[in-house]
Enzyme design. Structure first.
Site, PDB file in Angstrom:
ATOM      1  N   GLU A 148      -2.960  -0.616  -0.153  1.00 56.32           N
ATOM      2  CA  GLU A 148      -1.794   0.057   0.429  1.00 56.32           C
ATOM      3  C   GLU A 148      -2.069   0.585   1.829  1.00 56.32           C
ATOM      4  O   GLU A 148      -1.207   0.498   2.708  1.00 56.32           O
ATOM      5  CB  GLU A 148      -1.352   1.215  -0.489  1.00 56.32           C
ATOM      6  CG  GLU A 148       0.001   1.809  -0.134  1.00 56.32           C
ATOM      7  CD  GLU A 148      -0.032   2.884   0.940  1.00 56.32           C
ATOM      8  OE1 GLU A 148       1.045   3.268   1.436  1.00 56.32           O
ATOM      9  OE2 GLU A 148      -1.142   3.361   1.294  1.00 56.32           O
ATOM     10  N   HIS A 191      -3.826  12.563   5.429  1.00 57.60           N
ATOM     11  CA  HIS A 191      -4.817  11.765   6.147  1.00 57.60           C
ATOM     12  C   HIS A 191      -5.874  12.623   6.841  1.00 57.60           C
ATOM     13  O   HIS A 191      -6.573  12.153   7.737  1.00 57.60           O
ATOM     14  CB  HIS A 191      -4.145  10.818   7.150  1.00 57.60           C
ATOM     15  CG  HIS A 191      -3.574   9.608   6.497  1.00 57.60           C
ATOM     16  ND1 HIS A 191      -3.254   8.461   7.198  1.00 57.60           N
ATOM     17  CD2 HIS A 191      -3.265   9.333   5.202  1.00 57.60           C
ATOM     18  CE1 HIS A 191      -2.761   7.557   6.367  1.00 57.60           C
ATOM     19  NE2 HIS A 191      -2.759   8.076   5.146  1.00 57.60           N
TER      20      HIS A 191
END
Length: 348
Positions: free
Chosen positions: A223, A324
């Site tokens: 992904e 992230h």
């Protein structure tokens, strides 16, 4: 239907998943763990050629199927060059700010199965040596390197360890579970959702929960680089729901304490009717939810649509702060996501 959710069981899955490094392209170890758990549950699953795992639970209607996805691959890095002084130049796997890994401990995994620890540093890591140059140095891949915890001072020294270009660099997760329900770790995107789906599978099997439609759980492994669910989704899938993170922060409506339902991301709006139905399920079952828009986000549902699959698509997931980077969520968000997945699977 009344279902008791065991937070300790959900934590068990999440802790185990977070302990296993799995940057995109290096997911064999995490897949082996997941396959063991699925075999112990006697779940019906297959592994695709590309390495995705698909679990299927038969429903009352087999012709119109639903597929939930979560991705087990994470951000990371690879060795781009072995420098003349024995340090490692790196290249990111996935999209993140290099400031987010400045000073992080890591492990280099070699093709022969050896592991070497190190630290990601800038090429000017000490203000006592470089002063303002160290403070002002841009955190870019070219200005970052891995300092190995080995007595190396040349390229040949490092090569003699068996380290080579293309080896994976796995960043430490620094996982912490607090007494007040907070979970802090790298890679809650998307291992928090993988844990939710794994526990969902356990609950459905052990409690003989029969979904309204045959329901698939697609554990994606590419992904973070954009093509995770582009292939091999179950043929009769009519609804594809990516279970990924919500992204709370300035200007956003998402929350670390709720399931987040995405109306639109960088790939465009998700299916209106499916989104509305998911919201209705939350309202009817008192599930804490938030609706949001993510302009710099793409999901496995985006990949499915981009590959031309004729499905209704949606994106939901627990709110994860500082995505992230070094991320944080709350157990309430995981439980809300779990509740929505199960309650929606019962809807006709």
């Amino acid at each position: 239907m009344s279902i008791n959710y065991n937070k300790d069981r959900l934590t068990y899955y999440l802790e185990n998943i977070l302990k296993i490094s799995s940057p995109t392209g290096y997911t064999n170890n995490i897949n082996n763990y997941l396959k063991k758990e699925l075999k112990d549950l006697k779940a019906n699953f297959i592994e695709t050629t590309k390495g995705a795992l698909i679990v299927t639970i038969k429903g009352l209607d087999d012709s119109y199927q639903r597929t939930f996805s979560a991705h087990v691959d994470t951000l990371g890095a690879m060795v781009k060059e072995i420098k003349s002084n024995g340090t490692l130049a790196l290249i990111p796997v996935g999209g993140y700010m290099m400031t987010a890994i400045d000073g992080e401990n890591c492990t280099v995994e070699t093709l022969d199965g050896s592991s070497y620890t190190g630290t990601v540093q800038t090429i000017k890591p000490s203000v006592h040596i470089s002063g303002d140059e160290a403070r002002e140095l841009k955190r870019t891949p070219e200005n970052m390197e891995v300092i190995l915890d080995e007595r190396v001072s040349s390229k040949s020294d490092t090569e003699n360890l068996g380290i080579n270009v293309g080896d994976f660099i796995c960043l430490d997760t620094r996982t912490t579970f607090t007494e007040k329900g907070y979970i802090k770790s790298r890679y809650l995107d998307d291992k928090a959702s993988v844990a939710v789906l794994l526990y969902t599978i356990e609950l459905m099997i052990n409690n003989d929960i029969k979904p309204a439609h045959t329901t698939n759980f697609f554990i994606s492994n590419y992904e973070e680089v954009g093509h995770g669910a582009k292939a091999s989704i179950p043929e009769n899938t009519r609804e594809f729901i990516a279970v990924d993170m919500g992204a709370p922060g300035p200007g956003q409506n998402s929350s670390e304490y709720a399931v987040c339902i995405c109306a639109k991301d960088s790939s465009g709006p998700y299916d209106y009717n499916l989104r509305k139905t998911l919201i209705d399920v939350c309202v009817e079952n008192n599930i804490d939810y938030k609706i949001d828009i993510y302009p710099y986000y793409g999901s496995d549902a985006s990949a499915v649509l981009g590959a031309g699959w004729d499905v209704k698509a949606a994106l939901i997931g627990p709110g994860v702060f500082a995505s992230h980077a070094y991320e944080r969520t709350h157990m309430d968000a995981l439980i809300a996501t779990l509740d929505l997945v199960i309650k929606y699977s019962l809807c006709k």
